[in-house]
Design an enzyme around this catalytic site. Structure first.
Site, mmCIF file in Angstrom:
data_model
loop_
_atom_site.group_PDB
_atom_site.id
_atom_site.type_symbol
_atom_site.label_atom_id
_atom_site.label_comp_id
_atom_site.label_asym_id
_atom_site.label_seq_id
_atom_site.Cartn_x
_atom_site.Cartn_y
_atom_site.Cartn_z
ATOM 1 N N ASP A 163 2.838 14.600 5.750
ATOM 2 C CA ASP A 163 4.178 14.086 6.055
ATOM 3 C C ASP A 163 5.260 15.119 5.777
ATOM 4 O OD1 ASP A 163 3.570 13.857 3.368
ATOM 5 O OD2 ASP A 163 4.761 12.049 3.057
ATOM 6 N N GLY A 205 0.403 0.250 -8.770
ATOM 7 C CA GLY A 205 -0.272 1.492 -9.131
ATOM 8 C C GLY A 205 -1.518 1.793 -8.331
ATOM 9 N N ALA A 206 -1.771 1.018 -7.269
ATOM 10 C CA ALA A 206 -2.977 1.244 -6.467
ATOM 11 C C ALA A 206 -2.697 2.088 -5.230
ATOM 12 C CB ALA A 206 -3.593 -0.092 -6.059
ATOM 13 N N SER A 230 2.083 1.034 -2.056
ATOM 14 C CA SER A 230 3.529 1.115 -1.782
ATOM 15 C C SER A 230 4.288 -0.161 -2.082
ATOM 16 C CB SER A 230 3.776 1.552 -0.335
ATOM 17 O OG SER A 230 3.250 2.828 -0.134
ATOM 18 N N GLU A 254 14.731 5.370 -3.260
ATOM 19 C CA GLU A 254 13.686 5.943 -4.110
ATOM 20 C C GLU A 254 14.066 7.348 -4.572
ATOM 21 O OE1 GLU A 254 8.873 5.551 -4.295
ATOM 22 O OE2 GLU A 254 10.147 4.285 -3.067
ATOM 23 N N ASP A 274 5.853 5.280 3.897
ATOM 24 C CA ASP A 274 5.649 3.972 3.267
ATOM 25 C C ASP A 274 6.686 2.963 3.742
ATOM 26 O OD1 ASP A 274 3.764 5.423 1.947
ATOM 27 O OD2 ASP A 274 4.727 5.343 -0.008
ATOM 28 N N TYR A 313 0.593 17.718 -7.373
ATOM 29 C CA TYR A 313 1.276 17.474 -6.102
ATOM 30 C C TYR A 313 2.298 18.576 -5.855
ATOM 31 C CZ TYR A 313 3.928 14.972 -2.492
ATOM 32 O OH TYR A 313 4.548 14.625 -1.325
#
Length: 394
Positions: free
Chosen positions: A39, A125-126, A129, A163, A175, A225
Site C-alpha cells: 500500500d 489485536g487480530a 481493523s 488515526e 482498512d 515495520y
C-alpha cells in the site's frame, strides 16, 4: 443474524440512558485477501469487508452540546462538549472518535449532543481493523444524522486522518476504504494512491476463509515495520536514479531490479523483489477469484507467504508453523500471514467440509509446540458500513 451483537448493545443503551436508541449502525472489520506491504509502494491491495462488526446504538439530543460515548466491551465512557476545541485524550479508543469529530467541527456543520453505545464482534489485536471500523463508523453516523453530504471516499480519508493525528498511527487507507466500500461477496482491488478501485465477484461456495490467530505480537513489530519501509525506500531511490523515465514503482521490471542489485544491496533487493512479485499476484488473484479459480487463488496465497517469510522477512516461528502445518492438511488450498507480520493471524483457504478437521489438528499441534491456544475466526465477505433497519428484539 446480527441480534447477538445488536440486542446487548441496545440493552446497555436503555439501561444507561433510560431511553430507546433512535438508530442502529453496523461498521465492519476487514480482511486483506492478498497484497501485503504494497500500500505504500504504488501497488494494489485486495481487501473485503467481513461479517465482524462494531454496532452503534445512537440517539440525538437536540438543544444540547454534550456527546456521551460508551464503549460497552471496555466498561468505559467519555463525554465531550461539541462546542470546545477537540484534543487527544488518555483513552485511546476515544481518540479514534475525537479525531473524526475534530475534522468535521466546522461552523457550517450544525451538530447537537448525542448518546452513543458501541460494542463489537471484531477481535481486538487480530489485525481485522477494529480501529478503522470505529473511525469510519462514527464518521458515517455524523454524515447520516446531520446531513453533511460527505462522500464515501472522504469518510475513508477522514478515518485515516483520525488515526494519523489522534492515535499516532501512520496507517495506509486500505482498512478504512474496505470498511466503507465493502460489498457482500465482492473483493475490492484498490489502488492505494489514486483510490481508484474495482469490484470482483468472490463466490467462495464450497470453501471457507479461516483466520488462525497466533495470539502473539512480537516486540519488534513497529521497529521491523519501519526498517522494512526504509529498506524499500532505499531500493526505490536506486531504481529511480537508474531509470528516471519510470514514474511508479509498480512499473519497474524484474530485469531492471536485477541490473541494479549490486548497487542496491542484497537486503533492499529482496524487499523490492517481494513487492514487485506481490503487486503482480494481486492482479492475478483478482482475476482468479472472479473466475472461480479458487485453487489458483490458494496457490497465490501460499506464494505470498513464502515471499513475506523469506524475501520481506516479516514472519515469525509461530506464523510459519501455522502456515506450514496447515498446508500439509487435506483440503487446504492456500495459507499465508495476514497483515504486517511479526505476529497476528494467518489466513487460510480451506474446503468447507474439511474445516473442522483442520482446526482440530492445527490447534492441537500449535498447543503442543508453543503451549499457546490459537483462536479461530470464521469470516465471510460482507457489506460495508450501513444503518441497520430491521426491528431488533429485546
Amino acid at each position: 443474524m446480527h441480534e447477538q451483537l445488536i440486542n446487548p448493545t441496545v440493552e446497555k443503551f436503555k439501561t444507561r440512558f433510560k431511553s430507546e436508541p433512535e438508530h442502529i449502525f453496523l461498521s465492519p472489520g476487514r480482511i486483506n485477501i492478498i497484497g501485503e506491504h504494497v500500500d505504500y509502494s504504488d501497488g494494489f491491495v485486495l481487501p473485503a469487508a467481513i461479517d465482524k462488526y462494531i454496532c452503534f446504538a445512537v440517539r440525538k439530543l437536540p438543544g444540547t452540546n454534550f456527546c456521551t460515548v460508551i464503549a460497552k466491551d471496555l466498561g468505559e465512557e467519555y463525554t465531550f462538549d461539541i462546542t470546545t476545541e477537540i484534543k487527544p485524550v488518555g483513552q485511546m479508543w476515544m481518540n479514534y472518535i475525537l479525531g473524526v469529530f475534530s475534522q468535521l467541527q466546522k461552523p457550517e456543520n450544525l451538530f447537537c449532543g448525542m448518546e452513543i453505545v458501541f460494542s463489537s464482534t471484531i477481535p481486538m489485536g487480530a489485525g481485522l481493523s477494529s480501529s478503522a471500523a470505529l473511525e469510519c463508523g462514527f464518521a458515517f453516523i455524523l454524515n447520516e444524522l446531520f446531513h453533511l453530504q460527505i462522500s464515501k471516499k472522504d469518510i475513508a480519508v477522514i478515518g485515516q486522518k483520525s488515526e494519523h493525528s489522534f492515535a499516532g498511527v501512520q496507517c495506509g487507507i486500505m482498512d478504512q476504504f474496505a470498511s466503507v466500500f465493502g460489498k457482500e461477496n465482492k473483493v475490492i482491488m484498490l489502488d492505494c494512491n489514486s483510490l481508484q478501485h474495482q469490484y470482483f465477484d468472490a463466490d467462495l461456495k464450497g470453501y471457507s476463509l479461516l483466520l488462525f490467530d497466533s495470539c502473539v505480537k512480537h516486540s519488534h513489530l513497529t521497529s521491523g515495520y519501519n526498517d522494512r519501509h526504509k529498506e524499500v525506500e532505499h531500493g526505490k531511490k536506486i531504481l529511480r536514479k537508474n531509470f528516471p523515465e519510470i514514474e511508479k514503482f509498480r512499473d519497474f521490471t524484474m530485469d531492471m531490479l536485477d541490473r541494479v542489485k549490486e548497487e542496491m544491496g542484497n537486503t533492499s533487493y529482496k524487499r523490492c523483489l517481494y513487492l514487485l512479485k506481490e503487486i503482480q499476484r494481486v492482479e492475478m488473484a483478482a482475476k482468479a477469484i472472479s473466475a472461480g479459480n479458487i485453487e489458483y487463488l490458494g496457490t497465490l496465497l501460499t506464494e505470498t507467504h513464502a515471499g513475506l517469510s523469506t524475501e520481506f522477512e516479516v514472519s515469525c516461528s509461530e506464523l510459519d508453523f501455522l502456515v506450514e502445518n496447515a498446508l500439509q492438511q487435506e483440503g487446504v488450498l492456500g495459507a499465508r500471514i495476514m497483515g504486517g507480520g511479526f505476529g497476528g493471524c494467518s489466513i487460510n483457504l480451506i474446503e468447507e467440509n474439511k474445516t473442522e478437521e483442520v482446526i482440530r489438528i492445527i490447534s492441537e499441534k500449535y498447543l503442543e509446540h508453543f503451549n499457546i491456544r490459537m483462536k479461530v475466526y470464521h469470516v465471510t465477505i460482507s457489506d460495508g458500513i450501513k444503518e441497520y433497519t430491521n426491528e431488533y428484539i429485546i
